[in-house]
Design a protein around this motif. Structure first.
Motif, short mmCIF file in Angstrom:
data_model
loop_
_atom_site.label_atom_id
_atom_site.label_comp_id
_atom_site.label_asym_id
_atom_site.label_seq_id
_atom_site.Cartn_x
_atom_site.Cartn_y
_atom_site.Cartn_z
N ASN A 55 -9.65 -6.31 -0.65
CA ASN A 55 -8.87 -6.48 -1.36
C ASN A 55 -7.43 -6.74 -1.48
O ASN A 55 -6.78 -7.19 -2.22
N LEU A 56 -6.46 -5.97 -0.58
CA LEU A 56 -5.89 -5.78 -0.49
C LEU A 56 -4.92 -6.72 0.32
O LEU A 56 -5.36 -8.38 0.73
N LEU A 57 -3.54 -7.12 -0.13
CA LEU A 57 -2.90 -8.71 0.20
C LEU A 57 -2.98 -9.12 1.35
O LEU A 57 -2.64 -7.73 2.06
N GLU A 65 1.35 -10.72 -4.61
CA GLU A 65 1.05 -8.75 -5.13
C GLU A 65 -0.27 -9.07 -5.38
O GLU A 65 -0.79 -9.61 -6.48
N ARG A 66 -0.85 -7.98 -4.98
CA ARG A 66 -2.51 -8.07 -5.67
C ARG A 66 -2.78 -6.85 -6.65
O ARG A 66 -2.42 -6.00 -6.48
N ARG A 67 -3.04 -6.84 -7.70
CA ARG A 67 -3.09 -6.02 -8.41
C ARG A 67 -5.02 -5.25 -8.69
O ARG A 67 -6.07 -6.37 -8.86
N ILE A 175 1.27 -0.79 -0.42
CA ILE A 175 0.38 -0.16 -1.25
C ILE A 175 0.28 1.33 -2.29
O ILE A 175 0.47 2.05 -1.34
N ARG A 213 3.10 -6.46 -1.46
CA ARG A 213 2.50 -5.20 -2.48
C ARG A 213 1.07 -4.88 -3.09
O ARG A 213 0.44 -6.88 -3.29
N THR A 214 0.33 -4.95 -3.16
CA THR A 214 -0.57 -4.37 -3.62
C THR A 214 -0.46 -3.04 -4.27
O THR A 214 -0.85 -2.16 -4.02
N TYR A 215 -0.76 -3.44 -5.62
CA TYR A 215 -1.17 -1.94 -6.73
C TYR A 215 -2.33 -1.60 -6.93
O TYR A 215 -3.09 -2.29 -7.99
N ILE A 216 -2.61 -0.45 -7.27
CA ILE A 216 -4.16 -0.72 -7.17
C ILE A 216 -4.05 1.19 -8.46
O ILE A 216 -3.17 1.95 -8.41
#
Length: 684
Positions: A55-57, A65-67, A175, A213-216
């Motif tokens: 699911n990461l960008l 961005e992916r959240r 990440i 960026r991917t914000y988890i």
């Protein structure tokens, strides 16, 4: 090569990614994890990490961005999950990582230590090292990558932004793992100010520094996250559910499964007040009965484990207040009681000894049916007499002598007293006995759940573990368990949908009010009735739907009384109803569907009432603004009882003279069963 095959993580119907699962980082971590976790358990952790990385960008995308959310359970191993995800991402070409921790020195140091042990092939740099390792960081970013670890406070987040720029780290796809993301990261100025709160603004700044960026978010209590608007920067777009591994003991065991009801020991409702310093009028500082029983239970339980060679150091937790004055008061009276116990066991004065032995024997007899190969009572008393004088009673708050506020476990018997610092993120080693009495007029679901320090991988101690608390607090924990289970079920059954509903008791709030926009919140309440104010009615829009509902309800149309049907049939009927997107009120087919999903866990059946030949009038101007004001008559609600969910289906004749389209259409009315609950959701 590893015996693990390369896996394909299915992200969506349009986006499959091939993910390397036998890289150097993940294989090293796998070997490390298998020292403490079964191979099956490690395999499950890695499979969940495949979902995260899938699911990461995409790192080849210029900007975006992916959240996401890693949703675990209290003390279930969320750190292992995000660490494994980090290792897997590194093996798949990502080089820049940020880990944000609570503003708690103890937890920050714990995170740094775990990352360094788990990921020796990646450079981990904490806040103390940034200024001195600029050149080293630049070099390591080009090699195996760098993990920046920061606490969530003003000074460190500002420094983090600067070091990301100075080292050029912000040019890499990043990440960002935000541990306990619901605690300090959300905007607490919602409804008060256009400007975000300080920490929220700084985290926004950290994120915005990276083009890709991917914000988890990582938490066991995401209620506040799911109640953000769908477009909010802190509302997750994807959720990865983390299930606990073998040996996990949680809410089901303590507060739901009747086979384990013996784990709970009820104390008097007014006992907690006697421990609150502001409410204690008597200068005679004595222990209330329930706390006395709890301490005796702990001493007996820990001594049994000691005699069976099942450990050397054990813990007791007392959590009844967040006030330091209360902690000190409780420490004084527990210290006095423990000293008197030690003196009595040593001096053996008959009257006092007999009274104490009776209390200890009661505790022993309560444990007796559940402990295999239990030592004799005399053996327990003799061993306790030898060790009790070294009992370590610790205050765990900001006044603690230990600057980090971290408990120590140097003695056989360790009694911990505190409040906030004994909540979120803290794992208490070998916790056998919990005495809980934290009171609040309107408790918050996520906060109370974080108090459940008795949860965790504690199967080996379950035979002697006990929780002492008033009856209403036990009920509260059960309601919270029900809500948590309902939320996880919704995510499991509606994984790719953005809508999340929170099932809560009416006596509780889902989270703190200052992180929610009250204008965006809605709730279905127990016993209340809901219907679409603007149902679609034009033949061109609903012809197929009307025919489908006519067919489904053909056997019920002329029954005067209600009929009991399977609750799944309600969902089938409602798949054929349609509502205008601009319809006012709370009715929305997706919301109702999620509510039915929860209700189906509690109810197998539902009442159905069907009426035809209805002639509501549609007044153009009024309808355009407000829709239908009423669909049913109040006496019709009495046709069915309120102990079950009820669906009323009204077929409108739809005459043009009444303002419609000369075509029959159906209006559903749904009544929630009576009870002490509500289902909350964000209206967006």
């Amino acid at each position: 090569m590893s015996d693990m095959n390369t896996l394909v993580g299915k992200v969506s119907e349009t986006n499959n990614k091939t993910i390397v699962t036998d890289g150097a980082h993940i294989l090293n971590l796998k070997n490390s994890l298998e020292r403490d976790i079964s191979k099956k358990g490690v395999s499950e952790i890695i499979n969940k990490s495949v979902e995260v990385v899938g699911n990461l960008l995409d790192k080849n995308i210029d900007a975006g961005e992916r959240r996401g959310l890693i949703f675990g359970k209290i003390q279930s191993g969320k750190t292992n999950s995000f660490t494994t995800s980090l290792a897997l991402a590194a093996d798949n070409g990502y080089k820049c990582f940020v880990v944000l921790t609570s503003d708690n020195l103890w937890l920050y140091q714990q995170t740094i230590s775990r990352l360094k042990k788990s990921l020796p092939g990646i450079s981990i740099v904490g806040k103390e090292e940034w200024e001195h390792k600029v050149n080293a960081i630049k070099t390591r970013l080009e090699l195996n990558g760098v993990i920046f670890v920061s606490t969530k406070n003003n000074t460190n987040l500002n420094k983090l932004v600067n070091i990301l720029k100075e080292t050029g780290a912000n040019k890499y796809p990043a990440i960002i793992f935000d541990d306990e993301a619901d605690q300090a990261s959300l905007n607490t100025n919602i409804g008060k100010d256009d400007e975000p709160s300080r920490i929220n603004a700084l985290i926004n700044n950290v994120r915005e520094n990276f083009k890709n960026r991917t914000y988890i978010q990582v938490t066991a209590t995401p209620q506040s996250l799911f109640l953000q608007g769908l477009e909010n920067l802190y509302r997750p777009e994807f959720t990865i559910l983390i299930e606990p591994g073998e040996g996990y003991i949680g809410g089901e065991t303590f507060f739901s499964d009747p086979h384990y009801k013996y784990l709970l020991k009820e104390v008097a409702e007014d006992e907690i007040d006697s421990l609150i310093s502001s409410k204690v009028r008597s200068v005679n500082k004595t222990l209330p009965v329930g706390l006395k029983r709890a301490i005796c239970m702990f001493y007996v339980a820990a001594t049994i484990k000691l005699l069976k060679n099942e450990g050397q150091h054990f813990s007791f937790l007392c959590h009844v207040s967040l006030k330091k004055a209360d902690h000190e008061h409780i420490r004084e009276i527990i210290q006095k009681y423990a000293d008197n116990m030690a003196k009595t066991l040593y001096q053996k004065e008959e009257r006092k000894l007999n009274a104490l032995v009776t209390l200890l024997e009661n505790a022993y007899n309560e444990l007796l049916p559940y402990v295999d190969a239990i030592p004799t009572f005399d053996e327990v008393v003799n061993k306790l007499s030898f060790f009790i004088s070294s009992t370590d009673i610790q205050l765990i708050n900001t006044d603690s002598k230990n600057s980090s506020g971290q408990p120590t476990y140097d003695q056989v018997y360790n009694i911990l007293i505190g409040g906030t610092k004994l909540g979120r993120g803290v794992t208490i080693e070998r916790l056998l006995t919990t005495y809980y009495g934290r009171q609040a007029k309107k408790p918050q679901l996520d906060t109370v759940l974080q108090h459940a320090r008795m949860y965790g991988y504690r199967a080996r101690d379950l035979d002697v573990s006990r929780v002492f608390l008033p009856h209403h607090l036990a009920e509260r924990f059960q309601l919270i368990y029900d809500s948590e289970t309902a939320l996880r079920d919704v995510i499991t059954n509606h994984k790719d949908e953005g809508l999340r509903a929170i099932w809560i008791s009416k006596e509780m709030k889902p989270t703190r009010s200052n992180v929610l926009d009250p204008n965006e919140l809605g709730a279905f309440a127990a016993g209340k009735t809901y219907f679409p104010h603007k149902p679609l009615f034009k033949k061109s829009d609903i012809e197929g739907q009307t025919e489908a509902i006519n067919h489904l309800l053909k056997d019920f149309m002329y029954k005067k009384e209600s009929t009991i049907i399977p609750i799944e049939f309600v969902s089938t009927i409602l798949t054929h109803t349609k509502t205008e997107p601009t319809s006012p009120g709370l009715w929305n087919e997706k919301r109702i569907s999620l509510a039915l999903n929860k209700l189906s866990n509690e109810f197998e059946e539902c009442y159905l009432v069907v009426r035809t030949g209805r002639r509501l009038t549609r007044q153009e101007d009024y309808y355009a603004n407000r829709g239908l004001g009423a669909v049913y008559q109040s006496n019709e609600l009495k046709i069915a009882g309120d102990e079950l969910p009820t669906l009323f289906m009204y077929r409108q004749d739809g005459f043009a003279t009444d303002g419609w389209d000369n075509y029959n259409f159906w209006i559903p009315v749904f009544r929630f069963p009576k009870g002490n609950y509500a289902i909350m959701f964000n209206l967006s």
